[in-house]
Design a protein around this motif. Sequence first.
Motif, PDB file in Angstrom:
ATOM      1  N   UNK A   1       0.597  -1.183  -0.052  1.00  0.00           N
ATOM      2  CA  UNK A   1       0.062  -0.255  -0.077  1.00  0.00           C
ATOM      3  C   UNK A   1       0.704   1.320   0.063  1.00  0.00           C
ATOM      4  N   UNK A   2       2.116   1.220  -0.562  1.00  0.00           N
ATOM      5  CA  UNK A   2       2.616   2.504  -0.607  1.00  0.00           C
ATOM      6  C   UNK A   2       2.347   3.029  -1.978  1.00  0.00           C
ATOM      7  N   UNK A   3       2.043   4.367  -1.940  1.00  0.00           N
ATOM      8  CA  UNK A   3       1.691   5.050  -3.333  1.00  0.00           C
ATOM      9  C   UNK A   3       2.817   5.276  -3.966  1.00  0.00           C
ATOM     10  N   UNK A   4       3.199   4.498  -5.175  1.00  0.00           N
ATOM     11  CA  UNK A   4       4.322   4.865  -5.898  1.00  0.00           C
ATOM     12  C   UNK A   4       4.169   4.040  -7.121  1.00  0.00           C
ATOM     13  N   UNK A   5       4.850   4.413  -8.097  1.00  0.00           N
ATOM     14  CA  UNK A   5       4.789   3.559  -9.503  1.00  0.00           C
ATOM     15  C   UNK A   5       6.185   2.529  -9.166  1.00  0.00           C
ATOM     16  N   UNK A   6       5.792   1.343  -9.024  1.00  0.00           N
ATOM     17  CA  UNK A   6       6.770   0.295  -8.722  1.00  0.00           C
ATOM     18  C   UNK A   6       7.613   0.089  -9.891  1.00  0.00           C
ATOM     19  N   UNK A   7       8.880   0.189  -9.300  1.00  0.00           N
ATOM     20  CA  UNK A   7      10.113  -0.178 -10.405  1.00  0.00           C
ATOM     21  C   UNK A   7      10.251  -1.528 -10.941  1.00  0.00           C
ATOM     22  N   UNK A   8       9.968  -2.216  -9.693  1.00  0.00           N
ATOM     23  CA  UNK A   8      10.136  -3.623 -10.142  1.00  0.00           C
ATOM     24  C   UNK A   8       8.907  -4.390  -9.543  1.00  0.00           C
ATOM     25  N   UNK A   9       8.716  -5.752  -9.746  1.00  0.00           N
ATOM     26  CA  UNK A   9       7.736  -6.431  -9.393  1.00  0.00           C
ATOM     27  C   UNK A   9       7.780  -6.786  -7.550  1.00  0.00           C
ATOM     28  N   UNK A  10       9.015  -6.639  -7.150  1.00  0.00           N
ATOM     29  CA  UNK A  10       9.043  -6.578  -5.969  1.00  0.00           C
ATOM     30  C   UNK A  10       8.903  -5.391  -4.971  1.00  0.00           C
ATOM     31  N   UNK A  11       8.586  -4.328  -5.460  1.00  0.00           N
ATOM     32  CA  UNK A  11       8.210  -3.216  -4.707  1.00  0.00           C
ATOM     33  C   UNK A  11       6.792  -3.144  -4.580  1.00  0.00           C
ATOM     34  N   UNK A  12       6.509  -2.413  -3.276  1.00  0.00           N
ATOM     35  CA  UNK A  12       5.373  -2.388  -2.890  1.00  0.00           C
ATOM     36  C   UNK A  12       4.474  -1.238  -3.607  1.00  0.00           C
ATOM     37  N   UNK A  13       3.135  -1.334  -3.744  1.00  0.00           N
ATOM     38  CA  UNK A  13       2.305  -0.389  -4.539  1.00  0.00           C
ATOM     39  C   UNK A  13       1.160  -0.377  -3.666  1.00  0.00           C
ATOM     40  N   UNK A  14       0.070   0.579  -4.375  1.00  0.00           N
ATOM     41  CA  UNK A  14      -1.131   0.723  -3.868  1.00  0.00           C
ATOM     42  C   UNK A  14      -2.141   0.510  -5.095  1.00  0.00           C
ATOM     43  N   UNK A  15      -3.065  -0.139  -4.913  1.00  0.00           N
ATOM     44  CA  UNK A  15      -4.031  -0.311  -5.991  1.00  0.00           C
ATOM     45  C   UNK A  15      -5.413   0.646  -5.780  1.00  0.00           C
ATOM     46  N   UNK A  16      -6.134   1.102  -6.688  1.00  0.00           N
ATOM     47  CA  UNK A  16      -7.308   1.957  -6.532  1.00  0.00           C
ATOM     48  C   UNK A  16      -8.422   1.730  -5.572  1.00  0.00           C
ATOM     49  N   UNK A  17      -8.482   0.194  -5.565  1.00  0.00           N
ATOM     50  CA  UNK A  17      -9.531  -0.236  -4.459  1.00  0.00           C
ATOM     51  C   UNK A  17      -9.011  -0.233  -3.066  1.00  0.00           C
TER      52      UNK A  17
END
Lengths: 276, 292
Positions: free
Chosen positions: B230-246
């Motif tokens: 749930x980190x708001x960022x454009x992930x550079x790799x598949x191992x990075x955290x990210x946040x979905x719209x939902x």
Amino acid sequence: MELLDRRENVCEMHAESVFNDSSRFMFCIDKLCLCYGNNMIIENVSLNIPKNSVTSIIGPSGCGKTSFLCCLNRLTDLNESCCVTGEVKVGDENVYSSSVNLTEVRRKIGMLFQKPNLFPFSIWRNLELPLKHHGVRDKEVIRLKIQNVLQNVGLWEEVESRLHTPALSLSGGQQQRLCLARTLILEPEVILMDEPCSALDPMSTKKIEELIMELKGNYTIVIVTHNIAQAKRISDHVAFFWNHEGKGVLVEQGTADKIFNYPKHELTAAYVNSGA
Amino acid sequence: MTLSKNSTSYPSIADSVLKWLLVAVGGLSIVIMMLITVFIFTESISAFKIIDIERFFFDERWNPTAGEFYMLPMLVGSLLLMAGSIAIAVPLAVLVAVFNNFYAPKVLSVACRRLVEILAGIPSVVYGLWGLVTLVPMIIMIQSPGTSLLAGIIVLAIMIFPTITILIDSAIRSLPKHYIEASVAIGLKRWSTIISVVLPALRKSIFAGSILGAARAIGETMAVLMVCGNVVQLPDSVFEPMRALTSNIALEMAYAMELHRSSLFVSALLLLCIVFVMMFGKEMILRDKNHV
């Protein structure tokens, strides 16, 4: 019962007279039996089918005609509960031998079904697919073969401008002719036909019959038909099947002239005259 | 066989009752759908009145309370999750459906079908929990922090795989038997029949199944929220955290006020638009009868 016992003699007499010259025959079928699970569908059929001629398989519904036809190219393999015994020889090769190359057998023995069964692809793809699977890769060769075979079945002018449109958009008669083209493109020696005109209108039927007459010089054609008039029009040889206590048996076989004009068995006479 | 509207020559009361019942039910579902859409749209309007649309894509950060509305990473994250899970789940579903229909003994294919049906019914929170306690530690062994785009993709793929499998399996079973007969009769072996006839003949069903799976993947909230970091960022790799719209809506709706709340409705509107475009595209492609 008594009537059916006589069929043994009728068939044996014929088999003796023709077994002497096996090179004349495309198929030599000996004591063929077919069972689905515990149900015997065809019992003890021995029949020789001459080369380069039309042999019609006639008989009432449920006497195992279509099942018999499926034994000739081992389409029976599709049903796991199906068990076939006896021998079906094409040339010197027993179709049911474990060493047989089934792909080659089915290339050599093409089949046309009761209803057109084109794949849901384009006209072109329907004809290209069998060629590619039988090792033809050269695009120019494929193009020429497709053009030739479509000309042979009289479809070229009708579909020339729409070869890449869906094959299923053609009319029933055109689809059946395209199915025939798909069979012919593999240059088979035999064409099995399972009531190929039963779903067609009279005009389309006429076209298919004309094609059969054109093809019979170069191919061995075995056709199952319910239409006695059609069998009379196109057949050189006829085999008459009957349903005896739930099993399909071969009652009589011979030339079309003999079967239709001088049947030896009462059942044959009754059946062929019922369609007169 | 179809029954035309005029196929009965006399009116039947039961027929009329059934007809109006169906009209009512059908109408109600359309009205509900329309109301939800209108509600989301009107709730989003206040955000659009104040915030320029491009700010959702070009602001510095996502910090709605401070007036920053950078929603692009979440949109991209949702699309990446959807694409990744579909790329894994669809081939897997095709293989399982083919195995069930052409290779598995009957007992095994029945067992496999029941198992897939059970998998389809497991709540997403259970998948999320499994992902968190099993999958994430496994990913940590490769690269920290474990909660990542990859974890989301794998969990989503496992979640949508049963639905797609059921659809493709049922499409194979309803494939006319004469295609197989024709294929065998021209000498094709089992594998060639599957590759050259069955799968191409089912391409529209596979496509439709994939779209339904994709729609479920992009709409999934709980499992994604639990494993993606749930980190708001454009992930550079598949191992990075990210946040979905939902996840964004679920995480922030409890305390969102005014413009922040409206911007969450913009997230919902984006999701609705994506699903609408996918369904519309699917209909257009499936309707194209000349597509061979």
